[in-house]
Design a protein around this motif. Structure first.
Motif, mmCIF file in Angstrom:
data_model
loop_
_atom_site.group_PDB
_atom_site.id
_atom_site.type_symbol
_atom_site.label_atom_id
_atom_site.label_comp_id
_atom_site.label_asym_id
_atom_site.label_seq_id
_atom_site.Cartn_x
_atom_site.Cartn_y
_atom_site.Cartn_z
ATOM 1 N N SER A 9 9.241 18.317 -1.046
ATOM 2 C CA SER A 9 9.692 16.986 -0.234
ATOM 3 C C SER A 9 9.246 15.458 -1.231
ATOM 4 O O SER A 9 9.370 14.337 -0.794
ATOM 5 N N LEU A 12 9.144 13.332 -7.143
ATOM 6 C CA LEU A 12 8.890 13.669 -8.201
ATOM 7 C C LEU A 12 10.055 15.672 -8.041
ATOM 8 O O LEU A 12 11.130 16.210 -8.370
ATOM 9 N N GLY A 33 4.566 19.652 4.922
ATOM 10 C CA GLY A 33 4.749 19.097 6.284
ATOM 11 C C GLY A 33 5.868 20.189 7.059
ATOM 12 O O GLY A 33 6.226 20.331 6.334
ATOM 13 N N SER A 73 -1.170 12.008 -4.105
ATOM 14 C CA SER A 73 -0.508 11.268 -5.662
ATOM 15 C C SER A 73 -1.448 9.791 -5.982
ATOM 16 O O SER A 73 -0.784 9.370 -6.650
ATOM 17 N N TYR A 135 -8.914 9.941 -8.661
ATOM 18 C CA TYR A 135 -7.661 11.015 -8.508
ATOM 19 C C TYR A 135 -7.819 11.623 -9.807
ATOM 20 O O TYR A 135 -7.052 12.678 -10.180
ATOM 21 N N LYS A 139 -7.274 15.588 -11.321
ATOM 22 C CA LYS A 139 -6.235 15.931 -12.499
ATOM 23 C C LYS A 139 -6.380 16.595 -13.788
ATOM 24 O O LYS A 139 -5.893 17.263 -14.179
ATOM 25 N N ARG A 168 11.959 9.551 1.441
ATOM 26 C CA ARG A 168 11.802 9.258 2.498
ATOM 27 C C ARG A 168 11.711 7.846 2.168
ATOM 28 O O ARG A 168 11.360 7.332 3.411
ATOM 29 N N ARG A 171 8.397 5.970 -1.108
ATOM 30 C CA ARG A 171 7.152 6.749 -2.396
ATOM 31 C C ARG A 171 6.891 5.748 -4.148
ATOM 32 O O ARG A 171 5.980 5.569 -4.756
HETATM 33 N N1 LIG Z 1 4.054 9.064 -8.757
HETATM 34 C C1 LIG Z 1 3.881 8.730 -9.280
HETATM 35 O O1 LIG Z 1 3.677 7.776 -9.667
HETATM 36 C C2 LIG Z 1 2.786 9.987 -10.365
HETATM 37 C C3 LIG Z 1 2.946 9.339 -11.491
HETATM 38 C C4 LIG Z 1 2.128 10.465 -12.919
HETATM 39 C C5 LIG Z 1 1.597 11.362 -12.215
HETATM 40 N N2 LIG Z 1 2.309 11.934 -10.233
HETATM 41 C C6 LIG Z 1 2.302 13.298 -10.300
HETATM 42 O O2 LIG Z 1 3.110 13.680 -10.076
HETATM 43 C C7 LIG Z 1 3.062 14.856 -9.050
HETATM 44 C C8 LIG Z 1 4.561 14.949 -7.591
HETATM 45 O O3 LIG Z 1 4.340 13.131 -7.759
HETATM 46 P P1 LIG Z 1 5.115 12.440 -6.765
HETATM 47 O O4 LIG Z 1 4.390 11.261 -5.771
HETATM 48 O O5 LIG Z 1 6.112 12.923 -6.464
HETATM 49 O O6 LIG Z 1 4.163 13.385 -5.290
HETATM 50 P P2 LIG Z 1 5.061 12.641 -3.865
HETATM 51 O O7 LIG Z 1 5.906 11.894 -3.359
HETATM 52 O O8 LIG Z 1 3.680 12.334 -2.932
HETATM 53 O O9 LIG Z 1 4.436 14.093 -2.748
HETATM 54 C C9 LIG Z 1 3.901 15.659 -3.284
HETATM 55 C C10 LIG Z 1 4.002 16.718 -2.370
HETATM 56 O O10 LIG Z 1 2.862 17.085 -1.928
HETATM 57 C C11 LIG Z 1 2.997 17.666 -0.769
HETATM 58 N N3 LIG Z 1 1.722 18.090 -0.575
HETATM 59 C C12 LIG Z 1 0.533 17.161 -0.297
HETATM 60 N N4 LIG Z 1 -0.203 18.005 -0.051
HETATM 61 C C13 LIG Z 1 0.469 19.667 0.472
HETATM 62 C C14 LIG Z 1 -0.252 20.799 0.485
HETATM 63 N N5 LIG Z 1 -1.527 21.068 1.435
HETATM 64 N N6 LIG Z 1 0.385 22.202 0.452
HETATM 65 C C15 LIG Z 1 1.904 22.127 0.312
HETATM 66 N N7 LIG Z 1 2.048 20.877 -0.305
HETATM 67 C C16 LIG Z 1 1.657 19.437 -0.301
HETATM 68 C C17 LIG Z 1 4.055 16.784 -0.101
HETATM 69 O O11 LIG Z 1 4.166 17.552 1.001
HETATM 70 P P3 LIG Z 1 4.327 16.431 2.681
HETATM 71 O O12 LIG Z 1 6.002 15.928 1.743
HETATM 72 O O13 LIG Z 1 5.446 17.731 3.474
HETATM 73 O O14 LIG Z 1 3.365 16.294 2.401
HETATM 74 C C18 LIG Z 1 5.025 16.499 -1.288
HETATM 75 O O15 LIG Z 1 5.869 17.303 -1.196
HETATM 76 C C19 LIG Z 1 2.135 15.055 -8.765
HETATM 77 O O16 LIG Z 1 1.157 15.922 -9.570
HETATM 78 C C20 LIG Z 1 1.392 13.758 -9.699
HETATM 79 O O17 LIG Z 1 -0.015 13.349 -9.687
HETATM 80 C C21 LIG Z 1 2.933 11.370 -10.583
#
Ligand SMILES: NC(=O)c1ccc[n+]([C@@H]2O[C@H](COP(=O)([O-])OP(=O)(O)OC[C@H]3O[C@@H](n4cnc5c(N)ncnc54)[C@H](OP(=O)(O)O)[C@@H]3O)[C@@H](O)[C@H]2O)c1
Length: 316
Positions: A9, A12, A33, A73, A135, A139, A168, A171
């Protein structure tokens, strides 16, 4: 191929889910969630901190691959509750790789450029990390645990700031910028904080390709093709949606470091060797910005308030 996708959800995960389906994989998506929203109905709720449930679920499913995009994240969210974040960012990643090794599944774990401190030249995957934030430290710990657990059938992919359309609508950088304008919140961006953004859809394409390439294992870097300051990216986003630049206040990380705390000033990646081994190409900023959409919840407000809404042409 049956793929268990954690974090489906998220910004990424949502793109990966669609890419998997588009390319004929069976995507089994998980979120934390409740899945009240219609778009998440095919996903299952599963808290990655619940060791027993996670193990049982994966033994029942017995996937061919596991992708871990679940995380706390944002650095701010990690600082608010570092212990809870550590359980998800580090312990859960280790649990998933161990189960994956037991199942003989391919494991893809997502990491970040924030494992580096942000010096001037592009980082290679062999460079020594030095995270500045909690953070980034979590990681990095996760990467170490994942790569220590197995050296077969495993990829850790470090990625950079993500553009894209989150399910949603809250993000990605453009979604936050539009929300700030709507709420009349101050929007201060630094012209000396450089990033090499990539799009969630482009990373999704890389990840699905990596599932199909079991000969590619270990730690890799991926990003877009352009380097840009956060301020310039903000201006390009405003332009894409027909807002004037007056909504962003330009500032400097160097002069505001005491207010915002230590953060990397220049995070760029060397994309070799991965870029030479896969078909997906890194995207330019122009390509990424062109694919950004106004979140549905903001659309009526947007039509009324954009300086020039005719600039926003949706590419079908
Ligand atoms: N966004 C960026 O700019 C960026 C940049 C570099 C690296 N990254 C890395 O890329 C990856 C994806 O990032 P993103 O931005 O797509 O993340 P995100 O939008 O914050 O989504 C986080 C996801 O993790 C799930 N989650 C959180 N806590 C959990 C738990 N206890 N059990 C099961 N699921 C859980 C959330 O579920 P719910 O929706 O139900 O809460 C959601 O599906 C991460 O490893 C992040 O560190 C992101």
């Amino acid at each position: 191929m049956k793929v268990a996708l954690f974090g489906a959800s998220g910004l990424l995960g949502w793109s990966i889910h669609h890419e998997l389906e588009r390319r004929g994989f069976q995507s089994c998506g998980y979120l934390l969630g409740e899945k009240q929203e219609k778009r998440f109905q095919s996903f299952r709720s599963l808290d990655l901190r619940n060791e027993q449930k996670v193990t049982r679920e994966l033994l029942d499913l017995w996937p061919d691959a596991i992708i871990n995009c679940a995380a706390v994240s944002s650095p701010d969210a990690v600082n608010k509750n570092p212990k809870l974040a550590d359980e998800i960012n580090v312990d859960a990643a280790q649990r998933l790789v161990e189960i994956s090794a037991h199942l003989g599944a391919r494991f893809v774990h997502i990491s970040t450029d924030m494992v580096f401190e942000g010096r001037d030249e592009p980082y290679r995957s062999t460079d020594r990390p030095c995270p500045l934030s909690e953070y980034g430290k979590q990681k990095l710990n996760a990467e170490k645990r994942v790569l220590a657990a197995t050296d077969e059938n495993v990829v850790v992919l470090r990625i950079t700031l993500l553009n894209g359309n989150s399910p949603r609508g809250n993000r990605s950088p453009h979604e936050r910028i539009l929300e700030c304008i709507k709420n009349k919140d101050p929007l201060i961006l630094f012209d000396d904080e450089y990033r090499q953004p990539c799009s969630a859809d482009n990373v999704a394409s890389v990840i699905v390709e990596l599932l199909e390439r079991p000969n590619l294992n270990g730690l890799f870097h991926w990003a877009g093709s352009d380097v840009i300051s956060r301020y310039e990216l903000g201006i390009k986003i405003l332009d894409r949606f027909g807002f004037s630049s007056k909504y962003i206040t330009k500032s400097s990380l160097l002069t505001e470091i005491n207010r915002v705390g230590q953060r990397p000033s220049n995070l760029t990646f060397e994309l070799a060797p991965l870029v030479g081994k896969i078909k997906t190409k890194p995207e330019s900023i122009a390509e990424q910005v062109e694919n950004l959409k106004v979140p549905n919840d903001l659309f009526s407000w947007y039509r009324m308030h954009a300086d020039d809404p005719t600039k926003y042409i949706l590419r079908i």
